[in-house]
Design an enzyme around this catalytic site. Structure first.
Site, PDB file in Angstrom:
ATOM      1  N   ASP A  23       7.165   3.749   3.293  1.00 29.38           N
ATOM      2  CA  ASP A  23       7.402   4.800   4.296  1.00 29.38           C
ATOM      3  C   ASP A  23       8.875   4.794   4.716  1.00 29.38           C
ATOM      4  O   ASP A  23       9.717   5.382   4.041  1.00 29.38           O
ATOM      5  CB  ASP A  23       6.450   4.574   5.476  1.00 29.38           C
ATOM      6  CG  ASP A  23       6.607   5.585   6.582  1.00 29.38           C
ATOM      7  OD1 ASP A  23       7.099   6.683   6.332  1.00 29.38           O
ATOM      8  OD2 ASP A  23       6.232   5.274   7.741  1.00 29.38           O
ATOM      9  N   PHE A  61      -0.011  10.692   8.445  1.00 33.08           N
ATOM     10  CA  PHE A  61      -0.577   9.344   8.535  1.00 33.08           C
ATOM     11  C   PHE A  61      -1.886   9.294   7.771  1.00 33.08           C
ATOM     12  O   PHE A  61      -2.794  10.076   8.021  1.00 33.08           O
ATOM     13  CB  PHE A  61      -0.775   8.948  10.004  1.00 33.08           C
ATOM     14  CG  PHE A  61      -1.047   7.488  10.166  1.00 33.08           C
ATOM     15  CD1 PHE A  61      -0.019   6.560  10.034  1.00 33.08           C
ATOM     16  CD2 PHE A  61      -2.331   7.024  10.420  1.00 33.08           C
ATOM     17  CE1 PHE A  61      -0.261   5.196  10.158  1.00 33.08           C
ATOM     18  CE2 PHE A  61      -2.591   5.672  10.553  1.00 33.08           C
ATOM     19  CZ  PHE A  61      -1.550   4.760  10.422  1.00 33.08           C
ATOM     20  N   ASP A  98       0.812  -1.197   0.000  1.00 34.03           N
ATOM     21  CA  ASP A  98       0.000   0.000   0.000  1.00 34.03           C
ATOM     22  C   ASP A  98       0.858   1.264   0.000  1.00 34.03           C
ATOM     23  O   ASP A  98       0.622   2.190  -0.751  1.00 34.03           O
ATOM     24  CB  ASP A  98      -0.983  -0.006   1.199  1.00 34.03           C
ATOM     25  CG  ASP A  98      -0.324  -0.385   2.521  1.00 34.03           C
ATOM     26  OD1 ASP A  98       0.930  -0.483   2.582  1.00 34.03           O
ATOM     27  OD2 ASP A  98      -1.059  -0.590   3.505  1.00 34.03           O
ATOM     28  N   ARG A 125      -9.620   0.278   6.770  1.00 33.81           N
ATOM     29  CA  ARG A 125      -9.117  -0.311   5.512  1.00 33.81           C
ATOM     30  C   ARG A 125     -10.201  -0.331   4.438  1.00 33.81           C
ATOM     31  O   ARG A 125      -9.911  -0.385   3.253  1.00 33.81           O
ATOM     32  CB  ARG A 125      -8.665  -1.760   5.744  1.00 33.81           C
ATOM     33  CG  ARG A 125      -7.458  -1.919   6.652  1.00 33.81           C
ATOM     34  CD  ARG A 125      -6.964  -3.351   6.572  1.00 33.81           C
ATOM     35  NE  ARG A 125      -6.093  -3.750   7.670  1.00 33.81           N
ATOM     36  CZ  ARG A 125      -4.781  -3.575   7.709  1.00 33.81           C
ATOM     37  NH1 ARG A 125      -4.166  -2.975   6.712  1.00 33.81           N
ATOM     38  NH2 ARG A 125      -4.067  -4.003   8.745  1.00 33.81           N
ATOM     39  N   LYS A 149       5.861   7.805   0.609  1.00 28.35           N
ATOM     40  CA  LYS A 149       6.016   8.896   1.580  1.00 28.35           C
ATOM     41  C   LYS A 149       7.528   9.113   1.716  1.00 28.35           C
ATOM     42  O   LYS A 149       8.144   8.647   2.670  1.00 28.35           O
ATOM     43  CB  LYS A 149       5.442   8.405   2.911  1.00 28.35           C
ATOM     44  CG  LYS A 149       4.714   9.419   3.743  1.00 28.35           C
ATOM     45  CD  LYS A 149       4.505   8.900   5.151  1.00 28.35           C
ATOM     46  CE  LYS A 149       3.158   8.289   5.379  1.00 28.35           C
ATOM     47  NZ  LYS A 149       2.982   7.873   6.798  1.00 28.35           N
TER      48      LYS A 149
HETATM   49  P1  IMP Z   1       7.843   0.826   6.099  1.00 28.26           P
HETATM   50  O1  IMP Z   1       8.141   1.368   4.722  1.00 28.26           O
HETATM   51  O2  IMP Z   1       8.640  -0.376   6.451  1.00 28.26           O
HETATM   52  O3  IMP Z   1       7.908   1.887   7.157  1.00 28.26           O
HETATM   53  O4  IMP Z   1       6.400   0.284   6.206  1.00 28.26           O
HETATM   54  C1  IMP Z   1       5.400   0.446   5.325  1.00 28.26           C
HETATM   55  C2  IMP Z   1       4.184  -0.104   6.032  1.00 28.26           C
HETATM   56  O5  IMP Z   1       3.860   0.722   7.147  1.00 28.26           O
HETATM   57  C3  IMP Z   1       3.001  -0.057   5.134  1.00 28.26           C
HETATM   58  O6  IMP Z   1       2.826  -1.273   4.470  1.00 28.26           O
HETATM   59  C4  IMP Z   1       1.868   0.229   6.084  1.00 28.26           C
HETATM   60  O7  IMP Z   1       1.385  -0.964   6.621  1.00 28.26           O
HETATM   61  C5  IMP Z   1       2.493   1.021   7.195  1.00 28.26           C
HETATM   62  N1  IMP Z   1       2.314   2.473   6.998  1.00 28.26           N
HETATM   63  C6  IMP Z   1       3.229   3.389   6.709  1.00 28.26           C
HETATM   64  N2  IMP Z   1       2.697   4.619   6.624  1.00 28.26           N
HETATM   65  C7  IMP Z   1       1.383   4.475   6.841  1.00 28.26           C
HETATM   66  C8  IMP Z   1       0.265   5.387   6.872  1.00 28.26           C
HETATM   67  O8  IMP Z   1       0.361   6.601   6.656  1.00 28.26           O
HETATM   68  N3  IMP Z   1      -0.939   4.835   7.157  1.00 28.26           N
HETATM   69  C9  IMP Z   1      -1.127   3.504   7.399  1.00 28.26           C
HETATM   70  N4  IMP Z   1      -0.120   2.623   7.367  1.00 28.26           N
HETATM   71  C10 IMP Z   1       1.126   3.099   7.096  1.00 28.26           C
HETATM   72 MG    MG Z   2       0.996  -2.627   5.108  1.00 24.14          MG
END
Ligand code: IMP
Ligand code: MG
Length: 178
Positions: free
Chosen positions: A101, A150, A98, A163, A129
């Site tokens: 981040d 967020f 999705d 969701r 992001k």
């Molecule tokens: P990261 O890139 O390892 O930090 O993680 C990405 C995951 O963190 C995504 O698959 C989401 O499950 C969760 N995540 C990151 N930002 C958001 C947000 O703004 N809303 C909801 N879930 C998020």
């Molecule tokens: Mg996720």
């Protein structure tokens, strides 16, 4: 009412539909003579992957992996995955998530899939992001960029909820103190 908790819409249903069509065309062209294996990261990938694969017009296969790194609205820094690992040997894998981040999830999953013998690994995310990045990874296919805020909806959750909202939005401040 569920929708009363939303402060503003960031990406509308119409915009999401344009995004999945565009990414589907791009991926179909890039994998013209291949049969990619889409691996969706559960649960956030569900609406996005469902819509995306309907826009793919080359043969492909689908699999899923349950991954967790968030508690509430912040990253724990630890990426956990559960369940039977998909058979990826000699496959052209496209990871579908999705949102990108911190980058930790995609980094861990890309390394693991290559370690398991995949021929290639690419990454497709609905949202990016960039300001949240902690590790050096980028996605190959990105639907849209969001600021360091967020967001929920269309698969993205806050404590497992929201969701099922058909667009991407920001929650009202008071929701976090409920
Ligand atoms: P990261 O890139 O390892 O930090 O993680 C990405 C995951 O963190 C995504 O698959 C989401 O499950 C969760 N995540 C990151 N930002 C958001 C947000 O703004 N809303 C909801 N879930 C998020
Ligand atoms: Mg996720």
């Amino acid at each position: 009412m569920l929708y009363d908790d939303i402060e503003k819409v960031c990406v509308s249903e119409e915009e999401i539909s344009k995004i999945t069509t565009k990414l589907g065309k791009q991926i179909s062209a890039d994998y013209k003579d291949k049969c990619p294996l889409f691996i969706g990261l559960l649960k956030g990938c569900i609406p996005f992957m469902t819509d995306l694969v309907k826009k793919i017009d080359v043969n492909c296969t689908l699999d899923y992996l349950r991954v967790k790194s968030y508690e509430g609205s912040s990253s724990t820094g630890i990426v956990q995955y559960f369940g039977l690992f998909p058979e990826v040997k000699d496959k052209d894998v496209i990871i579908v998530d999705d949102i990108l981040d911190t980058g930790r999830t995609i980094k861990v999953m890309t390394e693991k899939i290559l370690e398991e013998g995949a021929k290639s690994v690419k990454v497709c995310v609905l949202l990016d992001k960039p300001e949240g990045r902690v590790v050096n990874v980028e996605a190959d296919y990105v639907g849209g960029i969001v600021p360091n805020e967020f967001v929920v909806g269309y698969g993205l959750d806050y404590n497992e909820k929201y969701r099922n909202i058909p667009y991407i939005g920001v929650l009202k401040k008071e929701v976090y103190s409920k």
